[in-house]
Design an enzyme around this catalytic site. Structure first.
Site, mmCIF file in Angstrom:
data_model
loop_
_atom_site.group_PDB
_atom_site.id
_atom_site.type_symbol
_atom_site.label_atom_id
_atom_site.label_comp_id
_atom_site.label_asym_id
_atom_site.label_seq_id
_atom_site.Cartn_x
_atom_site.Cartn_y
_atom_site.Cartn_z
ATOM 1 N N CYS A 125 0.877 -1.185 0.000
ATOM 2 C CA CYS A 125 0.000 0.000 0.000
ATOM 3 C C CYS A 125 0.904 1.220 0.000
ATOM 4 O O CYS A 125 1.115 1.864 1.035
ATOM 5 C CB CYS A 125 -0.914 -0.005 1.219
ATOM 6 N N PRO A 151 1.431 7.673 -0.100
ATOM 7 C CA PRO A 151 1.891 8.524 -1.202
ATOM 8 C C PRO A 151 3.345 8.332 -1.610
ATOM 9 O O PRO A 151 3.821 9.000 -2.502
ATOM 10 C CB PRO A 151 1.678 9.937 -0.642
ATOM 11 N N LYS A 179 7.584 5.865 2.340
ATOM 12 C CA LYS A 179 8.243 4.617 2.728
ATOM 13 C C LYS A 179 8.777 3.894 1.499
ATOM 14 O O LYS A 179 9.846 3.267 1.550
ATOM 15 C CB LYS A 179 7.265 3.718 3.493
ATOM 16 N N GLU A 238 -0.370 0.450 -5.403
ATOM 17 C CA GLU A 238 -1.288 1.407 -4.775
ATOM 18 C C GLU A 238 -2.634 1.312 -5.475
ATOM 19 O O GLU A 238 -2.695 1.243 -6.700
ATOM 20 C CB GLU A 238 -0.719 2.828 -4.858
ATOM 21 N N ASP A 270 -5.234 -3.563 -6.527
ATOM 22 C CA ASP A 270 -5.802 -3.812 -5.214
ATOM 23 C C ASP A 270 -4.862 -4.748 -4.451
ATOM 24 O O ASP A 270 -4.628 -5.893 -4.870
ATOM 25 C CB ASP A 270 -7.180 -4.459 -5.369
ATOM 26 N N CYS A 309 -0.406 3.449 11.465
ATOM 27 C CA CYS A 309 -0.226 4.721 12.155
ATOM 28 C C CYS A 309 -1.373 4.881 13.154
ATOM 29 O O CYS A 309 -2.040 5.910 13.191
ATOM 30 C CB CYS A 309 -0.197 5.876 11.154
#
Length: 548
Positions: free
Chosen positions: A351, A354, A357, A376, A404, A475
């Site tokens: 994933c 933006p 990472k 993504e 996906d 997060c």
């Protein structure tokens, strides 16, 4: 949005009234019994304002202008200044279109030519008001003669901005009131400006400590509901306070740290840069950032920027460096450092948007001769990933694609040596950066998000080869999004015939960031939970899993 949701001049003003150029707004009466923007005096105060003939005088005339700003009529602000107007328009965009302040305000300031100290003022005013909205609403509920749900949202945003200047910034009270009233005249009408003036003058009559005591007592009059008091004083929804307290205990920390955690969420975070290995040396990046730049406290890649625009630094412009929280850097470095069995040539960011990472991973991969695939699901975020990877050697990036992540494990089983899953989550660990998130998220969001997290982690465990490692990152410290997801995924994999070992992430992180070891909680824990009030980072969670 730039004021389009904010009624101008003769538009709606106050709690259900219509503004007019010079008169009182007409419309439905407020809870105080008066239409429009002012507050009606009651009892003895009203009687004291009658003259010898029995006529009732206006509040300002009776009180020697005490109910108005101290400036003379010709000196009062008629419109809001550029910084306050930008902060107001940002709040309206956040409220009206679910926008994020950090994506709305910076381009707005550039377009309007607001820079330097004015830009800094606008930024603190907008972000600080959003962070402390719950606290200020509690204050305003006491200071206002009408319930806040009867105040038009644009007027309420003006009041919140004024409250933050009075209670959260070093703005003189007379300037905070006068300038906010000018903003109200410009954006919500003259009638509402009278109401704003009256309420903010009441707010200015008490200190912050006095207000905190008042709102805490109002929320918890019997002293038996600590969560209610913490929620209003610390400006977090009560369910978030409970979730954070449970997460602290679940990660081996004391429940009474929650107050310090809420305070850390309400403090503006420092801007941290990442020096991507092989693309720019950290010392070079620090030199570009200026003499006051500091190395990060945890990772060998972090530089703390003392101020200014990070986009102005050559390394950031070129993509050799970027803005990235040190916790985000640490969990990425930990995946790259985790021990695995067998080859180490093909990595996956499941994933990736933006792209912060992904860029750090790709730089590390380039140094080892490995290649990164970045996936993504959203096309516009895929473009952001490509932009983030622009400085990485081309042979270190195998592909950046829109797909996906839940399908990758079926389409490419056992194909990757290292997999990063930075899963979509509530974001409760980054509330200091996304201050509006705390007011948008609800407990109902958890069911959908945790289901998605389990599906993505199942895909990641299928995509990694035997002997390879998956980093599960969120997060958010919420137990439902962290330990419970990992436990369920490991069990589900076992039922499907795949054995998964949970690695000691703490030992790996200690090798990357020796300073972290001093903050590690006691007990037998195999995951890592970072905290804003302890580590100065976002509350990142890390679990490392090796497929057997």
């Amino acid at each position: 949005m730039s004021g389009q949701d904010a009624p101008q001049g003769g538009g709606r003003a106050g709690a259900g009234g219509r503004g007019s150029r010079g008169g009182r707004p007409a419309g439905a009466r407020s809870a105080a019994g008066r239409t429009g923007g002012g507050d009606r005096p009651r009892g003895d105060a009203a009687d004291a304002r009658r003259d010898a003939a029995g006529r009732q005088r206006g509040a300002a005339r009776a009180q020697g202008r005490a109910g108005r700003t101290s400036a003379a009529p010709g000196q009062r602000a008629r419109t809001g200044d550029a910084a306050r107007t930008a902060a107001y328009d940002t709040l309206r965009a956040v409220e009206g279109s679910d926008a994020y302040a950090n994506l709305v305000l910076p381009p707005m300031l550039r377009e309007r030519g607001v820079s330097g100290r004015d830009a800094g003022f606008a930024t603190e005013l907008a972000y600080g008001t959003l962070r402390l909205r719950g606290r200020y609403d509690a204050v305003l509920a006491i200071a206002s003669s009408r319930p806040l749900d009867q105040v038009d949202p644009p007027v309420l945003d003006v009041l919140r901005l004024g409250a933050h200047q009075l209670l959260g910034m070093r703005v003189p009270a007379h300037a905070a009131v006068a300038e906010t009233v000018g903003l109200a005249r410009d954006r919500v009408g003259a009638g509402a400006a009278q109401f704003v003036n009256a309420v903010l003058r009441r707010v200015s009559e008490r200190t912050l400590d006095a207000w905190l005591d008042a709102i805490g007592t109002a929320a918890d009059p019997d002293g038996t509901d600590a969560v209610a008091r913490l929620a209003v004083v610390g400006s977090h929804p009560a369910w978030v306070v409970r979730a954070l307290r449970e997460a602290l205990v679940g990660s081996g920390r004391a429940a009474d740290e929650v107050g310090a955690l809420l305070d850390a969420d309400n403090a503006p975070p420092r801007v941290t840069l990442v020096a991507r290995p092989g693309l720019v040396d950290r010392d070079v990046l620090a030199a570009q950032a200026g003499p006051d730049a500091e190395p990060g406290t945890l990772t060998p890649t972090a530089v703390v920027l003392p101020g200014g625009d990070p986009a102005a630094l050559p390394a950031v412009r070129d993509g050799a460096a970027g803005v990235q929280d040190e916790g985000s850097q640490l969990v990425t470095l930990a995946l790259a450092a985790a021990p695995l069995d067998g080859p180490d040539a093909r990595w996956l960011d499941l994933c990736a948007g933006p792209g912060g990472k992904a860029a750090l991973l790709a730089a590390l991969a380039a140094d080892r001769g490995a290649r990164l695939v970045a996936t993504e699901v959203q096309p516009h975020r895929t473009r952001l990933v490509r932009q983030s990877l622009r400085a990485v050697p081309a042979d270190a990036v195998e592909d950046v694609r829109t797909a996906d992540g839940r399908e990758v494990g079926d389409l490419e089983p056992a194909s990757y040596d290292r997999v990063l899953l930075d899963a979509p989550c509530t974001g409760l660990g980054a509330l200091r950066r996304r201050p509006e998130s705390r007011w948008r998220r609800t407990p109902a969001d958890l069911a959908q998000l945790t289901r998605l997290q389990r599906e993505l982690l199942a895909s990641a465990l299928a995509a990694v080869r035997p002997g390879g490692v998956v980093a599960y990152v969120t997060c958010s410290p919420h137990q439902a999004e962290t330990r419970l997801v990992v436990t369920d995924a490991v069990r589900a994999a076992a039922r499907a015939g795949t054995q998964v070992e949970v690695l000691d992430a703490g030992a790996v992180v200690a090798g990357v960031a020796p300073a972290w070891a001093a903050t590690a909680p006691a007990g037998d824990r195999r995951d890592v939970q970072l905290w804003p009030h302890v580590h100065g980072t976002d509350a990142m969670h890390l679990s490392l899993l090796r497929r057997l």
